[in-house]
Structure formats: structure tokens, C-alpha cells
Write an enzyme that holds these catalytic residues in place. Structure first.
Site, PDB file in Angstrom:
ATOM      1  N   ALA A   1       0.842  -1.113  -0.007  1.00 40.30           N
ATOM      2  CA  ALA A   1       0.013  -0.089  -0.027  1.00 40.30           C
ATOM      3  C   ALA A   1       0.779   1.146   0.069  1.00 40.30           C
ATOM      4  CB  ALA A   1      -0.919  -0.038   1.159  1.00 40.30           C
ATOM      5  N   TYR A   2       1.953   1.294   0.970  1.00 42.34           N
ATOM      6  CA  TYR A   2       2.759   2.565   0.941  1.00 42.34           C
ATOM      7  C   TYR A   2       3.556   2.582  -0.438  1.00 42.34           C
ATOM      8  CZ  TYR A   2       7.240   4.855   2.229  1.00 42.34           C
ATOM      9  OH  TYR A   2       8.178   5.557   2.222  1.00 42.34           O
ATOM     10  N   ALA A   3       3.885   1.756  -0.992  1.00 41.73           N
ATOM     11  CA  ALA A   3       4.782   1.840  -2.269  1.00 41.73           C
ATOM     12  C   ALA A   3       3.682   2.317  -3.365  1.00 41.73           C
ATOM     13  CB  ALA A   3       5.515   0.504  -2.512  1.00 41.73           C
TER      14      ALA A   3
END
Ligand SMILES: NC(=O)c1ccc[n+]([C@@H]2O[C@H](COP(=O)([O-])OP(=O)(O)OC[C@H]3O[C@@H](n4cnc5c(N)ncnc54)[C@H](OP(=O)(O)O)[C@@H]3O)[C@@H](O)[C@H]2O)c1
Length: 254
Positions: free
Chosen positions: A158-160
Site C-alpha cells: 500500500a505504501y509503495a
């Protein structure tokens, strides 16, 4: 030393990469406004350090994930620019503020996802939109991405994905604002030993050793490895570099 007396705004400038970038910019002759979220004390120390380098500085509170507050932030920024610099404009925006969430894709909650969208994508999009008229012609914008958009480590999906979106947005910003001479680039740091993710890269020896073993230069990154890259990208010497993703990872996962 280059003396530009241009003004840079660094979000999340109270700690870590933002702090290091703010100080590196001051060493290149930029005045700097740093924002902090919760650590006013740390932001004030950064202001003192920048002033000790002979540049003007200020600190403002900002929740980079809450777009409803951006209008108020823009007013505070206008006030400080007028009072301290007698101007309505600044020259460099570093979209750096943020945090990480580590969760496998199947376990990532909507709340975690939304928190990442808000700070890393929606916040960057709408803060830059709100401030673009205050950025001088021939100004610069740097969006802080991550090495994780090129290589994959489990738990950072999700972060990436948010950071990948920022890299695309970087190209669109460069396209639309190039007519004003504004250059927009993304910097993609590798794993850096900061407070990020509870200080995991710095404090967890297993993670630290693993990253070092997967990095051509044989160690994890330090904040000092990043600030100078950010500041250099803001100089006239780098003036023809535009709409790029520049990775600063010491050569991770080659
Ligand atoms: N460290 C790494 O390995 C790494 C690698 C690639 C990319 N990055 C990216 O680099 C950027 C900076 O990370 P870092 O390592 O310097 O992290 P850090 O040491 O944890 O510092 C985070 C900074 O962001 C601010 N911040 C956090 N949440 C905020 C919010 N909601 N609104 C406004 N400001 C907020 C913090 O303010 P307070 O001090 O007031 O809390 C602090 O100044 C992030 O975008 C991160 O995704 C980090």
C-alpha cells in the site's frame, strides 16, 4: 558556496530526511520554512541550526494528511512570508512529510490504506495545488518517493503504491507547470536509518544487516546521504533535470 537567498518550504522538516534536506538547503544559501506535525520542539531546533548557517528560517505546523486545513496553512504561510521575507512567493517546495505502514496486502485495513493515501498522495496533490500560485516562476518541486517503487519488499504494497502514484504525478506536475519554468522531480531514497517505521532500519540489527547486504555500497542509508541530493537538485546546475525519478539508495537490489 552558492548564495541564492531563495526560500524553500520543506514539509516534515522537523526530523529525518526533511530535517536533513532543510539544513543541506541552508548550506547552499536557501532560506527555509520547515513544517512539523507534532514535534514543534524539533522544528525549532532545525530553525536555530539554519540560522546558525546564516540563513533565515521559520517553522509552521501542518497536518499534511488533512486537506481541510490547507487553506489555513496557506494563510499562515502568506503571513510568515510577508513578515519575515517581505514577499508573497517562495521558490522551492519539498513534499517530504509522511510515515510508513508495514502490513501484508491481505491484512492491510481500509484505515491504514486511507492514512497512506491522505499523507502521501491526496495531501501532496492538494497542498501543491493550494500553493502553486505562491511558487515563483522557475521554482522547483521535489516529491519524496521511495526505492520501494522499483523493487518490492513484502509488507509495503500500500505504501509503495502511493509513492508510485507520486512519481506519475511528478511527471504531470512537470508537464503542466513547465510553462512557468518550474521543474518537478521525485527523489527515491533507499532504506534510511531515521525514525521512519519506528526506527526499524536504524534499530533492528537484522533489518539493518539485510539491507546492507543488498546494497552495493554495503550499508543502509543515513539522513546525510539524502539531504545533499535534495539540495543539489534545487540548484541551477541541475536546471535541465526535470520530470525525473532520481534514486538515492547506494545501489539497493541491483
Ligand atoms: N526513512 C526511509 O527509509 C525512507 C525511505 C524512502 C522514503 N522515505 C520517505 O521520506 C519521507 C520522510 O521520512 P523520514 O524517514 O524522514 O521519516 P521520519 O524521520 O519519521 O520523519 C517524518 C517527518 O514527517 C512529519 N510528519 C509525519 N506525519 C505527518 C503529517 N500527517 N503531517 C505533516 N507532517 C507529518 C514528521 O513531523 P513531526 O516530527 O512533527 O512528527 C517528521 O517531520 C517520507 O515521505 C517517507 O515516506 C523514507
Amino acid at each position: 558556496m552558492e548564495k541564492t537567498h531563495k526560500i524553500a518550504l520543506v514539509t516534515g522538516g522537523s526530523r529525518g530526511l526533511g530535517r536533513n534536506s532543510a539544513i543541506a538547503l541552508s548550506k547552499k544559501g536557501f532560506d527555509v520554512i520547515v513544517t512539523y506535525h507534532s514535534r514543534k520542539d524539533e522544528a525549532e531546533l532545525v530553525v536555530k541550526e539554519i540560522e546558525a548557517n546564516g540563513q533565515k528560517a521559520a517553522a509552521l505546523q501542518l497536518d499534511a494528511s488533512d486537506i481541510a486545513t490547507f487553506e489555513h496553512f496557506a494563510v499562515l504561510l502568506a503571513d510568515v512570508l510577508k513578515e519575515k521575507w517581505h514577499t508573497e512567493h517562495f521558490d522551492v517546495l519539498i513534499n517530504n512529510a509522511g510515515f510508513g505502514v508495514h502490513a501484508p496486502l491481505v491484512d492491510t485495513t481500509e484505515e491504514q490504506f486511507d492514512s497512506l493515501v491522505n499523507v502521501h498522495l491526496k495531501g501532496v496533490f492538494f497542498l501543491t495545488q493550494k500553493l502553486i500560485s505562491r511558487i515563483s516562476d522557475h521554482g522547483r518541486i521535489i516529491n519524496v518517493s521511495t526505492g520501494l517503487t522499483r523493487f518490492a519488499l513484502e509488507g509495503y504494497g500500500a505504501y509503495a503504491a502511493m509513492k508510485g502514484a507520486i512519481e506519475v504525478l511528478t511527471r504531470y506536475m512537470a508537464k503542466e507547470w513547465g510553462r512557468r519554468g518550474i521543474r518537478v522531480n521525485a527523489i527515491a531514497p533507499g532504506a534510511i536509518a531515521t525514525d521512519f517505521q519506528g526506527g526499524a532500519v536504524r534499530d533492528n540489527q537484522g533489518i539493518n544487516d539485510f539491507i546492507g547486504s543488498q546494497t552495493a555500497l554495503g550499508r543502509v542509508g543515513e539522513a546525510d546521504d539524502i539531504g545533499g541530493v535534495v539540495a543539489s537538485l534545487c540548484t541551477d546546475e541541475m536546471g535541465w533535470v526535470n520530470a525525473q525519478r532520481i534514486e538515492a539508495s547506494g545501489g539497493m537490489f541491483l
